[in-house]
Write an enzyme that holds these catalytic residues in place. Structure first.
Site, PDB file in Angstrom:
ATOM      1  N   LYS A   1       0.815  -1.215   0.000  1.00 52.87           N
ATOM      2  CA  LYS A   1       0.000   0.000   0.000  1.00 52.87           C
ATOM      3  C   LYS A   1       0.857   1.277   0.000  1.00 52.87           C
ATOM      4  CE  LYS A   1      -4.170  -1.801   0.165  1.00 52.87           C
ATOM      5  NZ  LYS A   1      -3.947  -3.234   0.158  1.00 52.87           N
TER       6      LYS A   1
HETATM    7  C1  LIG Z   1     -10.102  -2.617  -1.868  1.00 55.78           C
HETATM    8  C2  LIG Z   1      -9.572  -3.336  -0.671  1.00 55.78           C
HETATM    9  N1  LIG Z   1     -10.401  -3.603   0.352  1.00 55.78           N
HETATM   10  C3  LIG Z   1      -9.986  -4.228   1.457  1.00 55.78           C
HETATM   11  C4  LIG Z   1      -8.681  -4.651   1.606  1.00 55.78           C
HETATM   12  C5  LIG Z   1      -8.296  -5.407   2.832  1.00 55.78           C
HETATM   13  O1  LIG Z   1      -7.222  -4.858   3.509  1.00 55.78           O
HETATM   14  P1  LIG Z   1      -6.274  -5.811   4.406  1.00 55.78           P
HETATM   15  O2  LIG Z   1      -5.518  -6.679   3.473  1.00 55.78           O
HETATM   16  O3  LIG Z   1      -5.423  -4.819   5.138  1.00 55.78           O
HETATM   17  O4  LIG Z   1      -7.160  -6.584   5.318  1.00 55.78           O
HETATM   18  C6  LIG Z   1      -7.771  -4.393   0.578  1.00 55.78           C
HETATM   19  C7  LIG Z   1      -6.353  -4.782   0.699  1.00 55.78           C
HETATM   20  O5  LIG Z   1      -5.750  -5.466   0.011  1.00 55.78           O
HETATM   21  C8  LIG Z   1      -8.230  -3.750  -0.602  1.00 55.78           C
HETATM   22  O6  LIG Z   1      -7.392  -3.522  -1.634  1.00 55.78           O
END
Ligand SMILES: Cc1ncc(COP(=O)(O)O)c(C=O)c1O
Length: 373
Positions: free
Chosen positions: A183
């Site tokens: 990210k």
């Molecule tokens: C659009 C979107 N939503 C939710 C997430 C979930 O985040 P995490 O991987 O930190 O749980 C991500 C991450 O990859 C994402 O790109």
């Protein structure tokens, strides 16, 4: 690939002495969790977005779960959301036994289409869950006009700005950012929920910590909660990353501009949409759509691999994943725009410190794969 050529990775975080120093300080302090770095990170993040409150959580997924709970989503409710997203946005509805109801996307921005979303609203809809996909701002004013509670999936959108100048995540709805290693800002794993509501902040802070209120004793809990805390080690990295965020965002924007030049003229290849109408993307990934009628996307990924270039099919349509097909009976043809884009989308290597030479290598390889001599 020649032996002299290294693989161009898909993503690589920017980490340096500041992060090392920050982690060492936490280790030496002995306070690895529930310590002072958590509110310090939250306050710095909220200030950056110009929003009243921020709550650090263990992942974007955890933040989405708590945000939907805060929006009152519960058993049997429907949440209208995008099928063109990372699976966590839809899954988070299921954690509360609500049904994610998909609507098709805008072919240009790739975000949930407000008109399609409006048509999917029923008497059981209790929230809208737009996703700022690939860091491009979703049309929040249009969703706000529908008059339903909104939870924003801003996991990919740190640095994005709406046309009215409000940073994405700064409109007051519960909005969730993700800090996984690819990210814009990373803490390894982690996330942040922003909100204008003190009551939402209070609920989220309690529920991320097993349902404990701030003034309660260690093993006293007055509601259901989870362990969605972010450690002080992670928050210390987050603070250091926040300090260099502008530079990292500029780096991504520079690489994106370089890609636009390098990929210009490849027939039928679709590049990420340009900023329009005052909305500004917070660059996260550089995803292109391979030409319809050319080599299939998966062949392109394999072809790039042979040139030492990492790439990834990104994103698959959520409703066509086997779990969603089996659970909800989804089939091809329900969301034609999403399905066409999802079948042709590929994420190219993209990170702030990517060199012009690396971009050129990717572009040359892509041209060779798409337009063989
Ligand atoms: C659009 C979107 N939503 C939710 C997430 C979930 O985040 P995490 O991987 O930190 O749980 C991500 C991450 O990859 C994402 O790109």
């Amino acid at each position: 690939m020649s032996a002299a050529q290294h693989v161009v990775p898909l993503a690589r975080p920017v980490l340096g002495e500041a992060e090392e120093q920050a982690v060492l300080e936490v280790l030496r302090s002995g306070q690895l969790s529930l310590g002072p770095r958590v509110p310090a990170f939250e306050e710095a993040f909220a200030a950056r977005l110009g929003v009243a409150h921020a709550s650090a959580v263990s992942s974007g997924t955890a933040g989405l779960h708590l945000a939907l709970r805060a929006a009152g989503v519960t058993d049997g409710d429907e949440v209208v959301t995008s099928p063109f997203s990372f699976v966590a946005s839809a899954n988070s509805c299921l954690f509360e036994r609500a049904r994610p109801v998909f609507a098709d996307i805008d072919p240009l921005t790739l975000n949930l289409d407000p008109q399609a979303a409006a048509a999917a609203v029923t008497g059981r809809t209790t929230a809208l869950l737009p996703v700022h996909i690939f860091g491009y701002p979703a049309d929040l004013p249009a969703f706000e006009a529908l008059g339903l509670p909104i939870v924003e999936d801003a996991c990919e959108a740190l640095g994005a700005v709406h046309a009215d100048g409000t940073p994405v995540g700064g409109r007051g709805h519960p909005a969730v950012f993700g800090f996984y290693a690819n990210k814009q800002l990373t803490t390894g794993e982690g996330g942040m929920l922003t909100t204008s509501s003190a009551a939402v902040k209070e609920q989220v802070d309690s529920e991320r910590n097993q349902g404990r209120a701030p003034d309660m004793g260690w093993l006293d809990h007055d509601r259901l909660g989870f362990n969605y805390r972010l450690s002080d080690v992670a928050c210390a990295i987050g603070i250091a990353q926040l300090e260099r965020l502008d530079g990292m965002l500029e780096g991504r924007a520079r690489v994106a501009a370089r890609y636009r030049d390098a990929l210009a003229g490849i027939e039928g290849l679709t590049l990420p949409c340009e900023d329009a109408g005052g909305d500004r993307r917070g660059w996260f990934v550089f995803v292109v759509q391979v030409p319809a009628g050319g080599p299939a996307r998966d062949e392109v990924v394999l072809g790039l691999r042979d040139h030492g270039i990492q790439s990834k099919p990104y994103l698959p349509a959520i409703h066509l994943m086997s779990f969603y097909r089996e659970r909800f009976g989804h089939r091809e043809g329900e969301f034609p725009v999403c399905e066409d884009i999802a079948a042709r989308s590929v994420a190219l290597p993209f990170f702030p410190e990517m060199t012009d030479a690396q971009v050129e290598r990717v572009a040359t390889a892509l041209r060779a794969v798409l337009e063989p001599a």
